[in-house]
Motif scaffolding. Structure first.
Motif, PDB file in Angstrom:
ATOM      1  N   ILE A   5      14.231  52.944  25.807  1.00 29.34           N
ATOM      2  CA  ILE A   5      15.204  53.518  24.866  1.00 29.34           C
ATOM      3  C   ILE A   5      14.496  54.484  23.932  1.00 29.34           C
ATOM      4  CG2 ILE A   5      17.027  52.997  23.188  1.00 29.34           C
ATOM      5  CD1 ILE A   5      17.421  51.563  25.865  1.00 29.34           C
ATOM      6  N   LEU A   6      15.105  55.636  23.684  1.00 28.96           N
ATOM      7  CA  LEU A   6      14.629  56.572  22.665  1.00 28.96           C
ATOM      8  C   LEU A   6      15.669  56.630  21.552  1.00 28.96           C
ATOM      9  CD1 LEU A   6      12.657  58.904  21.723  1.00 28.96           C
ATOM     10  CD2 LEU A   6      14.299  60.463  22.815  1.00 28.96           C
ATOM     11  N   ILE A   7      15.225  56.496  20.309  1.00 28.68           N
ATOM     12  CA  ILE A   7      16.108  56.674  19.147  1.00 28.68           C
ATOM     13  C   ILE A   7      15.538  57.810  18.312  1.00 28.68           C
ATOM     14  CG2 ILE A   7      17.104  55.619  17.088  1.00 28.68           C
ATOM     15  CD1 ILE A   7      16.800  52.905  18.418  1.00 28.68           C
ATOM     16  N   THR A   8      16.370  58.804  18.006  1.00 29.36           N
ATOM     17  CA  THR A   8      15.901  59.953  17.225  1.00 29.36           C
ATOM     18  C   THR A   8      16.670  60.071  15.912  1.00 29.36           C
ATOM     19  OG1 THR A   8      17.461  61.621  18.079  1.00 29.36           O
ATOM     20  CG2 THR A   8      15.497  61.195  19.398  1.00 29.36           C
ATOM     21  N   SER A   9      15.948  60.546  14.893  1.00 35.83           N
ATOM     22  CA  SER A   9      16.575  60.913  13.626  1.00 35.83           C
ATOM     23  C   SER A   9      15.642  61.896  12.942  1.00 35.83           C
ATOM     24  CB  SER A   9      16.824  59.686  12.743  1.00 35.83           C
ATOM     25  OG  SER A   9      17.704  60.004  11.677  1.00 35.83           O
ATOM     26  N   PHE A  10      16.027  62.379  11.755  1.00 34.24           N
ATOM     27  CA  PHE A  10      15.210  63.422  11.134  1.00 34.24           C
ATOM     28  C   PHE A  10      14.006  62.849  10.398  1.00 34.24           C
ATOM     29  CE2 PHE A  10      13.768  66.645   8.280  1.00 34.24           C
ATOM     30  CZ  PHE A  10      13.768  67.765   9.096  1.00 34.24           C
ATOM     31  N   ASP A  11      14.263  61.999   9.403  1.00 33.48           N
ATOM     32  CA  ASP A  11      13.186  61.353   8.663  1.00 33.48           C
ATOM     33  C   ASP A  11      13.751  60.056   8.098  1.00 33.48           C
ATOM     34  OD1 ASP A  11      14.668  61.977   6.369  1.00 33.48           O
ATOM     35  OD2 ASP A  11      13.492  63.757   5.905  1.00 33.48           O
ATOM     36  N   LEU A  12      13.017  59.428   7.191  1.00 37.87           N
ATOM     37  CA  LEU A  12      13.515  58.194   6.579  1.00 37.87           C
ATOM     38  C   LEU A  12      13.534  58.309   5.060  1.00 37.87           C
ATOM     39  CD1 LEU A  12      12.030  55.426   8.902  1.00 37.87           C
ATOM     40  CD2 LEU A  12      14.436  56.056   8.612  1.00 37.87           C
ATOM     41  N   ALA A  13      14.007  59.482   4.586  1.00 39.89           N
ATOM     42  CA  ALA A  13      14.247  59.648   3.151  1.00 39.89           C
ATOM     43  C   ALA A  13      15.403  58.737   2.737  1.00 39.89           C
ATOM     44  CB  ALA A  13      14.577  61.106   2.841  1.00 39.89           C
ATOM     45  N   ILE A  14      15.494  58.475   1.455  1.00 36.70           N
ATOM     46  CA  ILE A  14      16.519  57.567   0.954  1.00 36.70           C
ATOM     47  C   ILE A  14      17.908  58.107   1.262  1.00 36.70           C
ATOM     48  CG2 ILE A  14      17.522  56.572  -1.143  1.00 36.70           C
ATOM     49  CD1 ILE A  14      14.681  56.597  -2.321  1.00 36.70           C
ATOM     50  N   GLY A  15      18.730  57.309   1.928  1.00 45.09           N
ATOM     51  CA  GLY A  15      20.097  57.707   2.252  1.00 45.09           C
ATOM     52  C   GLY A  15      20.795  56.623   3.045  1.00 45.09           C
ATOM     53  N   GLY A  16      22.124  56.705   3.091  1.00 42.55           N
ATOM     54  CA  GLY A  16      22.907  55.695   3.788  1.00 42.55           C
ATOM     55  C   GLY A  16      22.650  55.662   5.277  1.00 42.55           C
ATOM     56  N   VAL A  17      22.537  56.841   5.903  1.00 42.10           N
ATOM     57  CA  VAL A  17      22.269  56.904   7.347  1.00 42.10           C
ATOM     58  C   VAL A  17      20.911  56.284   7.649  1.00 42.10           C
ATOM     59  CG1 VAL A  17      21.865  58.448   9.301  1.00 42.10           C
ATOM     60  CG2 VAL A  17      23.740  58.914   7.726  1.00 42.10           C
ATOM     61  N   GLU A  18      19.943  56.587   6.800  1.00 49.43           N
ATOM     62  CA  GLU A  18      18.593  56.079   7.023  1.00 49.43           C
ATOM     63  C   GLU A  18      18.545  54.552   6.847  1.00 49.43           C
ATOM     64  OE1 GLU A  18      18.633  60.283   6.486  1.00 49.43           O
ATOM     65  OE2 GLU A  18      19.427  58.722   5.169  1.00 49.43           O
ATOM     66  N   ARG A  19      19.273  54.033   5.849  1.00 48.78           N
ATOM     67  CA  ARG A  19      19.336  52.579   5.683  1.00 48.78           C
ATOM     68  C   ARG A  19      20.011  51.934   6.887  1.00 48.78           C
ATOM     69  NH1 ARG A  19      20.591  53.460   0.336  1.00 48.78           N
ATOM     70  NH2 ARG A  19      22.675  52.567   0.368  1.00 48.78           N
ATOM     71  N   SER A  20      21.027  52.625   7.421  1.00 45.13           N
ATOM     72  CA  SER A  20      21.720  52.108   8.603  1.00 45.13           C
ATOM     73  C   SER A  20      20.786  52.081   9.811  1.00 45.13           C
ATOM     74  CB  SER A  20      22.946  52.975   8.919  1.00 45.13           C
ATOM     75  OG  SER A  20      23.858  52.958   7.856  1.00 45.13           O
ATOM     76  N   LEU A  21      19.944  53.097   9.935  1.00 46.95           N
ATOM     77  CA  LEU A  21      18.975  53.127  11.036  1.00 46.95           C
ATOM     78  C   LEU A  21      17.990  51.966  10.925  1.00 46.95           C
ATOM     79  CD1 LEU A  21      17.619  54.339  13.490  1.00 46.95           C
ATOM     80  CD2 LEU A  21      16.491  56.013  12.009  1.00 46.95           C
ATOM     81  N   ILE A  22      17.522  51.699   9.719  1.00 45.89           N
ATOM     82  CA  ILE A  22      16.617  50.561   9.520  1.00 45.89           C
ATOM     83  C   ILE A  22      17.329  49.258   9.890  1.00 45.89           C
ATOM     84  CG2 ILE A  22      15.377  49.198   7.784  1.00 45.89           C
ATOM     85  CD1 ILE A  22      13.918  51.761   8.551  1.00 45.89           C
ATOM     86  N   GLY A  23      18.621  49.154   9.531  1.00 43.26           N
ATOM     87  CA  GLY A  23      19.404  47.978   9.898  1.00 43.26           C
ATOM     88  C   GLY A  23      19.482  47.793  11.401  1.00 43.26           C
ATOM     89  N   LEU A  24      19.691  48.899  12.131  1.00 49.82           N
ATOM     90  CA  LEU A  24      19.735  48.844  13.594  1.00 49.82           C
ATOM     91  C   LEU A  24      18.385  48.424  14.168  1.00 49.82           C
ATOM     92  CD1 LEU A  24      20.821  49.464  16.443  1.00 49.82           C
ATOM     93  CD2 LEU A  24      20.340  51.886  16.021  1.00 49.82           C
ATOM     94  N   LEU A  25      17.303  49.045  13.681  1.00 49.71           N
ATOM     95  CA  LEU A  25      15.964  48.741  14.201  1.00 49.71           C
ATOM     96  C   LEU A  25      15.591  47.277  13.978  1.00 49.71           C
ATOM     97  CD1 LEU A  25      14.047  51.947  13.032  1.00 49.71           C
ATOM     98  CD2 LEU A  25      14.781  51.397  15.363  1.00 49.71           C
TER      99      LEU A  25
END
Length: 399
Positions: A5-25
């Protein structure tokens, strides 16, 4: 054999999308899946929150250019990307002016990816599934070899303007489209009904235990809860979508009506100077305080009397659910997807958008002790955990 599996995003700056990504991981079963995480930039306050499971791929310099200035891109020698960015910038601005778009930022992002993707190198590795967690998804559509490609939507399409031709071209290269709420799904399908068969709703994964644990990790020294004073907190980026200009005006209105309040905003963003100027113009520097970036916003939510989300539009505001998990009475504006966030009168008060509606909602929550107490009782007894959403993701991966 484990699926790759590959998961891509831009970075992990503070934000709702980024917190959601951490939740998924944090929810993925790494005994069953071999996961590569590709961040275009290895930066952001949440980098240290990446769990042990995924393999963080090395940073590729050309991928980092999307949030750099054109001048910086030229300095680093990425000339084709710089030229494409110049063309994209003026194309987005011109399109926005012709259509009289209030917020042309999405157009600029679209044109940027459409014109520069051809200059990016492809990934060499082949995957079973490639997941693009942050829109747009040109990269996994064109630069990744995978048997299945999945793209996430975190926003409300009824409140953004996009070039439909570019958008359709991008989505045709994606096999499954994941939307974070039923309302977001509907607004997307209102614009692109052709993609109904491959659109699935999967909510942002939230662990109540994690939120409560993080809320106890620190004491916000900036907040002094004096007797008789009502503490309001909002968490979000300082952007047009979050409606903080209307919040500032609502704060002034409440103060003029005699309410003893202090409103703290945790977040950063492009409108910071504009918002600070408005705060000064209205003379409420001591009552409306921009706190800036905070790696852990949960102690600030825990310290408030009322959590307020004054947004013009949202996809799925993770912070609302987090405030509810922490037992807070919540006031949110009636943005198009608000009813996917809360049940009005049960676990939040949904009030009219704009300064007057925000002020009325907060006033009611302050003066009506019985109503506020019932909201708090309801949120404390409701289970907001949704870790089982990971099973829907497994379904897409394995189907």
């Amino acid at each position: 054999m484990k699926k790759k599996i590959l998961i891509t995003s831009f970075d992990l700056a503070i934000g709702g999308v980024e917190r959601s990504l951490i939740g998924l991981l944090n929810q993925i079963d790494y005994a069953k899946y071999d996961v590569d995480l590709l961040l275009f930039k290895h930066e952001g306050e949440f980098l240290s929150n990446i769990p042990d499971g995924p393999n963080l791929l090395p940073e590729e310099p050309s991928y980092t250019t999307f949030r750099k200035s054109i001048q910086q891109i030229v300095k680093e020698g990425f000339y084709p990307i710089a030229i494409s960015r110049v063309i994209a910038k003026y194309s987005g601005v011109l399109h926005g002016k012709v259509k009289k778009v209030e917020e042309p930022g999405y157009l600029s992002i679209q044109y940027g990816w459409e014109l520069t993707t051809r200059h990016l190198p492809k990934l060499n590795k082949e995957y079973d599934v490639a997941i693009g967690f942050l829109w747009p998804h040109h990269f996994i559509g064109e630069k990744v070899k995978a048997k299945k490609k999945i793209g996430w939507i975190h926003t409300d399409y009824s409140n953004i303007y996009v070039n439909k031709k570019i958008e359709k071209k991008m989505w045709r290269k994606i096999d499954d489209i994941v939307v974070v709420s039923e309302e977001c799904s509907q607004t997307f399908l209102d614009v692109f009904p052709d993609f109904k068969e491959k659109t699935t709703v999967i909510e942002n994964i939230l662990s109540p235990d994690f939120v409560r644990e993080q809320a106890k990790a620190d004491i916000p020294k900036e907040i002094s809860n004096l007797p008789g004073k009502t503490i309001l907190v909002t968490v979000g980026r300082l952007t047009h979508a979050k409606g903080l200009d209307e919040a500032i005006r609502a704060c002034k209105k409440l103060i003029d009506e005699g309410f003893d309040i202090q409103w703290y905003v945790v977040g950063y963003g492009p409108l910071e100077n504009e918002l600070r100027n408005l705060i000064m113009k209205l003379g409420i520097e001591k009552q409306f305080i921009l706190l800036g970036k905070k790696i852990n916003p949960y102690p600030y939510i825990a310290a408030c009397d009322i959590y307020v989300q004054p947004s013009r539009y949202e996809g799925k505001a993770v912070t609302i659910r987090e405030a509810q998990v922490l037992g807070k009475p919540v006031v949110i504006t009636n943005f198009p997807t608000a009813k996917s966030q809360a049940e009005n009168g049960f676990d939040a008060l949904i009030t009219e958008c704009g300064q007057n509606g925000i002020a009325r909602g907060i006033a009611k929550m302050i003066v009506d002790d019985e109503f506020r107490g019932q909201i708090v009782s309801n949120v404390l007894t409701k289970d907001y955990g949704n870790e089982n959403e990971i099973n829907k993701i497994y379904g897409l991966i394995n189907n």
